[in-house]
Every structure is written in structure tokens, then in C-alpha cells.
Design a protein around this motif. Structure first.
Motif, PDB file in Angstrom:
ATOM      1  N   UNK A  76       0.810  -1.215   0.000  1.00  0.00           N
ATOM      2  CA  UNK A  76       0.000   0.000   0.000  1.00  0.00           C
ATOM      3  C   UNK A  76       0.842   1.263   0.000  1.00  0.00           C
ATOM      4  N   UNK A  77       1.944   1.263   0.711  1.00  0.00           N
ATOM      5  CA  UNK A  77       2.732   2.491   0.862  1.00  0.00           C
ATOM      6  C   UNK A  77       3.483   2.842  -0.422  1.00  0.00           C
ATOM      7  N   UNK A  78       4.184   1.887  -1.020  1.00  0.00           N
ATOM      8  CA  UNK A  78       5.003   2.227  -2.188  1.00  0.00           C
ATOM      9  C   UNK A  78       4.203   2.735  -3.380  1.00  0.00           C
ATOM     10  N   UNK A  79       3.107   2.114  -3.760  1.00  0.00           N
ATOM     11  CA  UNK A  79       2.373   2.662  -4.906  1.00  0.00           C
ATOM     12  C   UNK A  79       1.784   4.052  -4.644  1.00  0.00           C
ATOM     13  N   UNK A  80       1.477   4.343  -3.388  1.00  0.00           N
ATOM     14  CA  UNK A  80       0.875   5.636  -3.071  1.00  0.00           C
ATOM     15  C   UNK A  80       1.893   6.722  -2.749  1.00  0.00           C
ATOM     16  N   UNK A  81       3.143   6.363  -2.558  1.00  0.00           N
ATOM     17  CA  UNK A  81       4.170   7.334  -2.158  1.00  0.00           C
ATOM     18  C   UNK A  81       4.284   8.533  -3.089  1.00  0.00           C
ATOM     19  N   UNK A  82       4.319   8.352  -4.398  1.00  0.00           N
ATOM     20  CA  UNK A  82       4.432   9.544  -5.255  1.00  0.00           C
ATOM     21  C   UNK A  82       3.266  10.526  -5.082  1.00  0.00           C
ATOM     22  N   UNK A  83       2.060  10.025  -4.987  1.00  0.00           N
ATOM     23  CA  UNK A  83       0.903  10.913  -4.821  1.00  0.00           C
ATOM     24  C   UNK A  83       0.937  11.606  -3.459  1.00  0.00           C
ATOM     25  N   UNK A  84       1.344  10.884  -2.426  1.00  0.00           N
ATOM     26  CA  UNK A  84       1.414  11.475  -1.091  1.00  0.00           C
ATOM     27  C   UNK A  84       2.454  12.588  -1.064  1.00  0.00           C
ATOM     28  N   UNK A  85       3.633  12.307  -1.626  1.00  0.00           N
ATOM     29  CA  UNK A  85       4.710  13.308  -1.625  1.00  0.00           C
ATOM     30  C   UNK A  85       4.305  14.511  -2.480  1.00  0.00           C
ATOM     31  N   UNK A  86       3.678  14.277  -3.615  1.00  0.00           N
ATOM     32  CA  UNK A  86       3.231  15.392  -4.460  1.00  0.00           C
ATOM     33  C   UNK A  86       2.157  16.215  -3.774  1.00  0.00           C
ATOM     34  N   UNK A  87       1.351  15.591  -2.907  1.00  0.00           N
ATOM     35  CA  UNK A  87       0.335  16.361  -2.189  1.00  0.00           C
ATOM     36  C   UNK A  87       0.956  17.318  -1.176  1.00  0.00           C
ATOM     37  N   UNK A  88       2.207  17.052  -0.794  1.00  0.00           N
ATOM     38  CA  UNK A  88       2.938  17.957   0.093  1.00  0.00           C
ATOM     39  C   UNK A  88       3.718  19.000  -0.701  1.00  0.00           C
ATOM     40  N   UNK A  89       3.556  19.023  -2.013  1.00  0.00           N
ATOM     41  CA  UNK A  89       4.218  20.015  -2.844  1.00  0.00           C
ATOM     42  C   UNK A  89       5.663  19.685  -3.174  1.00  0.00           C
ATOM     43  N   UNK A  90       6.034  18.439  -3.073  1.00  0.00           N
ATOM     44  CA  UNK A  90       7.406  18.023  -3.368  1.00  0.00           C
ATOM     45  C   UNK A  90       7.447  17.311  -4.706  1.00  0.00           C
ATOM     46  N   UNK A  91       8.675  17.113  -5.213  1.00  0.00           N
ATOM     47  CA  UNK A  91       8.839  16.534  -6.540  1.00  0.00           C
ATOM     48  C   UNK A  91       9.494  15.170  -6.546  1.00  0.00           C
ATOM     49  N   UNK A  92      10.072  14.856  -7.693  1.00  0.00           N
ATOM     50  CA  UNK A  92      10.646  13.534  -7.920  1.00  0.00           C
ATOM     51  C   UNK A  92      11.838  13.240  -7.011  1.00  0.00           C
ATOM     52  N   UNK A  93      12.646  14.244  -6.722  1.00  0.00           N
ATOM     53  CA  UNK A  93      13.805  14.037  -5.846  1.00  0.00           C
ATOM     54  C   UNK A  93      13.359  13.603  -4.456  1.00  0.00           C
ATOM     55  N   UNK A  94      12.340  14.263  -3.938  1.00  0.00           N
ATOM     56  CA  UNK A  94      11.846  13.925  -2.606  1.00  0.00           C
ATOM     57  C   UNK A  94      11.185  12.551  -2.580  1.00  0.00           C
ATOM     58  N   UNK A  95      10.570  12.140  -3.705  1.00  0.00           N
ATOM     59  CA  UNK A  95      10.003  10.792  -3.806  1.00  0.00           C
ATOM     60  C   UNK A  95      11.127   9.762  -3.709  1.00  0.00           C
ATOM     61  N   UNK A  96      12.230  10.019  -4.397  1.00  0.00           N
ATOM     62  CA  UNK A  96      13.379   9.116  -4.332  1.00  0.00           C
ATOM     63  C   UNK A  96      14.009   9.072  -2.952  1.00  0.00           C
TER      64      UNK A  96
END
Length: 130
Positions: free
Chosen positions: A46-66
Motif C-alpha cells: 500500500x505504501x510504495x504505490x501511493x508514495x508519489x501521490x502522497x509526496x506530491x500532495x505535500x508540494x514536493x517533486x521527484x527528488x523527494x520521492x526518491x
């Protein structure tokens, strides 16, 4: 079943190498282990597939997802030798139970994260508790 001897190979001077019989494990222990593996797998699923959307909801980008994806592995890599040594000293079961409690707390913290840094700290705790 303590008296059983299993033939493993031809490496001893007398021709056979003896291996200890496996200890019997209760049904409750097996069910508990299956439950722990199930919960751990569901947490990752559950966590890994949703991580990009969660991080983007905080206004962060691809670097922060990594960074979010690697901070857990970093925490696990740093803590694993210490947890292994602790398990050798006090036993596997207390370390396993403590790790599962820590992973549970980290999962709850992940669910309540209000900003990226809190989410990052929760992922670090997940990695450390391993």
C-alpha cells in the motif's frame, strides 16, 4: 524427535555428517508468523504505490520521492547489524516483537503525516525497526 539423525552428506571421517533434528513449532507460532508476513507485505504493497501521490500532495517533486524511498533502506542498513547483535545477546523473539511494534507505530505515523518531513521521519523509523 530429538533422537533422529538425518544423513546430510559424505564429509565426515566416518562417511556421514550428522545434522540436528528440527525443533517442532506450534501451530500458534506458525499462524503468528504468517500474520506478521501478511501485515508486512500489505504495508509495503500500500505504501510504495501511493508514495508519489502522497509526496506530491505535500508540494514536493521527484527528488523527494526518491529520498523517501531510500531513507527506509538507509535506516535498515544502518540498524540491521545492531539489531542482529542485540538479537544474539538477548534472543530473537524480543527483538522481533520490538521491531514489529516499531513498524506498527511507524505505519500509524505514516498515516497521520501532515508534512513531508514527518513522513520522512516515519519512513526512517520503519527502516530502523526493520
Amino acid at each position: 524427535s530429538r533422537g533422529r539423525v538425518f544423513v546430510v552428506g559424505w564429509s565426515s571421517p566416518r562417511g556421514f555428517r550428522r545434522a540436528a533434528a528440527m525443533a517442532s513449532v506450534g501451530k500458534c507460532a506458525i499462524i503468528t508468523l504468517y500474520f506478521l508476513v501478511f501485515v508486512d507485505t500489505m504495508m509495503w504493497s500500500f505504501i510504495y504505490p501511493l508514495s508519489p501521490k502522497i509526496v506530491q500532495s505535500f508540494g514536493k517533486g521527484a527528488t523527494e520521492i526518491g529520498i523517501l524511498g531510500s531513507v527506509g533502506a538507509l535506516g535498515n542498513g544502518v540498524a540491521a547489524p545492531f539489531l542482529g547483535a542485540l538479537a544474539d545477546r538477548i534472543g530473537r523473539k524480543p527483538v522481533l516483537v520490538t521491531s514489529m511494534i516499531g513498524a506498527t507505530i511507524a505505519s500509524v505515523l505514516t498515516g497521520f503525516a501532515q508534512n513531508y518531513w514527518f513522513l520522512l521521519a516515519a519512513r526512517l523509523v520503519t527502516g530502523i525497526t526493520g
